[in-house]
Design a protein around this motif. Structure first.
Motif, mmCIF file in Angstrom:
data_model
loop_
_atom_site.group_PDB
_atom_site.id
_atom_site.type_symbol
_atom_site.label_atom_id
_atom_site.label_comp_id
_atom_site.label_asym_id
_atom_site.label_seq_id
_atom_site.Cartn_x
_atom_site.Cartn_y
_atom_site.Cartn_z
ATOM 1 N N GLN A 244 0.798 -0.781 0.170
ATOM 2 C CA GLN A 244 0.188 0.007 -0.078
ATOM 3 C C GLN A 244 0.841 1.493 0.294
ATOM 4 O O GLN A 244 2.145 1.082 0.518
ATOM 5 C CB GLN A 244 -0.872 0.325 1.134
ATOM 6 C CG GLN A 244 -2.078 1.004 1.907
ATOM 7 C CD GLN A 244 -3.355 1.009 0.838
ATOM 8 O OE1 GLN A 244 -3.852 0.077 1.651
ATOM 9 N NE2 GLN A 244 -3.820 1.937 0.655
ATOM 10 N N LEU A 245 0.451 1.712 -0.704
ATOM 11 C CA LEU A 245 1.226 3.520 -1.088
ATOM 12 C C LEU A 245 1.037 4.077 -0.139
ATOM 13 O O LEU A 245 -0.522 4.434 0.546
ATOM 14 C CB LEU A 245 1.696 3.641 -2.669
ATOM 15 C CG LEU A 245 2.681 2.989 -3.797
ATOM 16 C CD1 LEU A 245 4.074 3.437 -2.987
ATOM 17 C CD2 LEU A 245 2.368 1.249 -3.682
ATOM 18 N N SER A 246 1.643 5.545 -0.060
ATOM 19 C CA SER A 246 1.592 6.770 1.363
ATOM 20 C C SER A 246 1.572 7.812 0.724
ATOM 21 O O SER A 246 2.717 7.697 0.037
ATOM 22 C CB SER A 246 1.019 6.084 2.315
ATOM 23 O OG SER A 246 2.449 6.437 2.892
ATOM 24 N N GLY A 247 1.555 8.948 1.165
ATOM 25 C CA GLY A 247 2.533 10.678 0.774
ATOM 26 C C GLY A 247 2.106 10.683 -0.244
ATOM 27 O O GLY A 247 1.551 10.904 -1.045
ATOM 28 N N ASP A 248 2.829 11.421 -0.826
ATOM 29 C CA ASP A 248 3.510 11.580 -2.253
ATOM 30 C C ASP A 248 4.301 10.997 -2.878
ATOM 31 O O ASP A 248 3.087 11.300 -4.322
ATOM 32 C CB ASP A 248 5.000 12.705 -2.312
ATOM 33 C CG ASP A 248 4.759 13.756 -0.931
ATOM 34 O OD1 ASP A 248 3.464 14.515 -1.188
ATOM 35 O OD2 ASP A 248 5.816 14.883 -0.383
ATOM 36 N N ALA A 249 4.595 10.042 -2.495
ATOM 37 C CA ALA A 249 4.636 8.959 -3.662
ATOM 38 C C ALA A 249 3.072 7.564 -4.661
ATOM 39 O O ALA A 249 3.459 7.884 -5.192
ATOM 40 C CB ALA A 249 5.278 7.763 -2.875
ATOM 41 N N LYS A 250 2.203 8.189 -3.485
ATOM 42 C CA LYS A 250 1.039 7.756 -3.408
ATOM 43 C C LYS A 250 0.539 8.526 -4.833
ATOM 44 O O LYS A 250 -0.140 8.202 -5.726
ATOM 45 C CB LYS A 250 0.061 7.688 -2.917
ATOM 46 C CG LYS A 250 -1.277 7.346 -2.906
ATOM 47 C CD LYS A 250 -2.182 6.983 -1.594
ATOM 48 C CE LYS A 250 -2.920 8.449 -0.545
ATOM 49 N NZ LYS A 250 -3.484 8.420 0.131
ATOM 50 N N GLU A 251 0.658 9.572 -4.864
ATOM 51 C CA GLU A 251 0.095 10.370 -5.362
ATOM 52 C C GLU A 251 0.571 11.032 -7.057
ATOM 53 O O GLU A 251 0.289 10.896 -7.814
ATOM 54 C CB GLU A 251 0.183 12.272 -5.004
ATOM 55 C CG GLU A 251 -0.705 12.082 -3.295
ATOM 56 C CD GLU A 251 -0.774 13.805 -2.465
ATOM 57 O OE1 GLU A 251 0.361 14.639 -3.058
ATOM 58 O OE2 GLU A 251 -1.090 13.523 -1.571
ATOM 59 N N LYS A 252 1.836 10.195 -6.437
ATOM 60 C CA LYS A 252 2.785 10.528 -7.681
ATOM 61 C C LYS A 252 2.636 9.436 -9.107
ATOM 62 O O LYS A 252 2.160 9.328 -10.159
ATOM 63 C CB LYS A 252 4.213 10.410 -7.365
ATOM 64 C CG LYS A 252 5.004 10.392 -9.063
ATOM 65 C CD LYS A 252 6.748 10.794 -8.546
ATOM 66 C CE LYS A 252 7.574 10.502 -9.593
ATOM 67 N NZ LYS A 252 8.698 10.623 -9.173
#
Length: 289
Positions: A125-133
């Motif tokens: 599961q991705l989170s933070g800026d990485a998820k948005e990118k």
């Protein structure tokens, strides 16, 4: 527990599958497949089941699932309403680990990528800026054609491999059990529990849903899910409580009873065990965002 084996459609034109779903009932069952799966939830909310992990999902979530990892995204009821229901928008990418050919993943330059793909067997599961990118990059895969389509997918996978803002979802000891005579049992248990979590579900009641005796049900569920049914039920109830706390339309006590807890003290206890926060602290954390 026996998930359904789904054959992810492929053809001789494309090396991997990329699609956009706008219906909440696409693959709306406990299933697995040999292909890895990258999911981006652009629109939609509900409950996410991956291996032995249960949690809410919401808009913006990005998840990578390894080969043969059972999973199930159940959208909330409002997404199934015909007239004024909310819309769903989901991007799904399916690919084999060797979609670029045998030996590619073993190249010296791909060690981080190989490590990440191995990690995906626990669900990432991705989170933070990485998820948005990554959420911005995934739609570009579907829009791309030719060689650029492959480059876009590699770009996303490389980003996942290099980012630190990711966590695994499934416990290390989880091993799916695909016994044929258990094919639909876990699906029935999940569906019944989510539809009736507000009520007091008796052991004989849920055992009847699974079509086994109460004594056999306890052993079956603990063996296959690595948790008791009471733990599972409380996770569902706490998950619903989290949604209501974020919406901030009800008091904490109202949410307690609306989610099927009949004792305010027990509600606090289980909520803290599962989320690591009290209901009020959880609500305050989201109100500051």
């Amino acid at each position: 527990m026996k998930p359904h084996l789904l054959n992810v459609s492929t053809n001789t034109v494309d090396s991997f599958s990329a699609r956009r779903d706008i219906m909440p009932d696409v693959n709306n069952l406990w299933h697995y497949h040999s292909a890895l799966e990258l999911i981006y939830i652009k629109k939609g909310r509900g409950t996410q089941f991956i291996g032995d992990s249960i949690k809410n999902f919401s808009e913006g979530d990005v998840v990578l699932l390894g080969s043969n990892l059972p999973h199930y995204w159940r959208f909330d009821p409002e997404f199934f309403e015909k007239k004024e229901g909310e819309s769903v928008d989901v991007y799904a990418i399916h690919f084999k680990e060797d979609f670029l050919g045998a030996g590619f993943i073993d190249l010296p330059e791909n060690q981080e990528l190989k490590k990440m793909l191995a990690q995906s067997k626990q669900g990432i599961q991705l989170s933070g800026d990485a998820k948005e990118k990554i959420a911005r990059l995934v739609p570009l895969i579907i829009e791309a054609t030719g060689t650029m389509r492959i480059i876009r997918l590699l770009e996303v996978l490389t980003e996942i491999a290099s980012c630190e803002e990711k966590k695994t979802l499934v416990s290390l000891g989880f091993k799916p059990n695909f016994l044929e005579n258990e094919k639909d049992r876990i699906q029935s248990i999940y569906n019944y529990t989510i539809s009736n979590y507000k009520n007091k579900i008796e052991l004989k009641e849920i055992a009847a849903v699974a079509k086994i005796s109460p004594n056999s049900f306890c052993k079956f569920f603990k063996t296959k899910s690595r948790k008791t049914y009471t733990q599972f039920l409380n996770e569902i109830r706490v998950g619903q409580a989290c949604k209501l706390l974020i919406e901030n339309d009800l008091t904490v006590k109202e949410i307690c009873y609306d989610c099927g807890f009949y004792n305010f003290t027990s509600f606090h206890k289980y909520f803290r065990e599962i989320t690591g926060k009290t209901p009020l602290k959880y609500q305050q954390a989201f109100s500051k965002q």
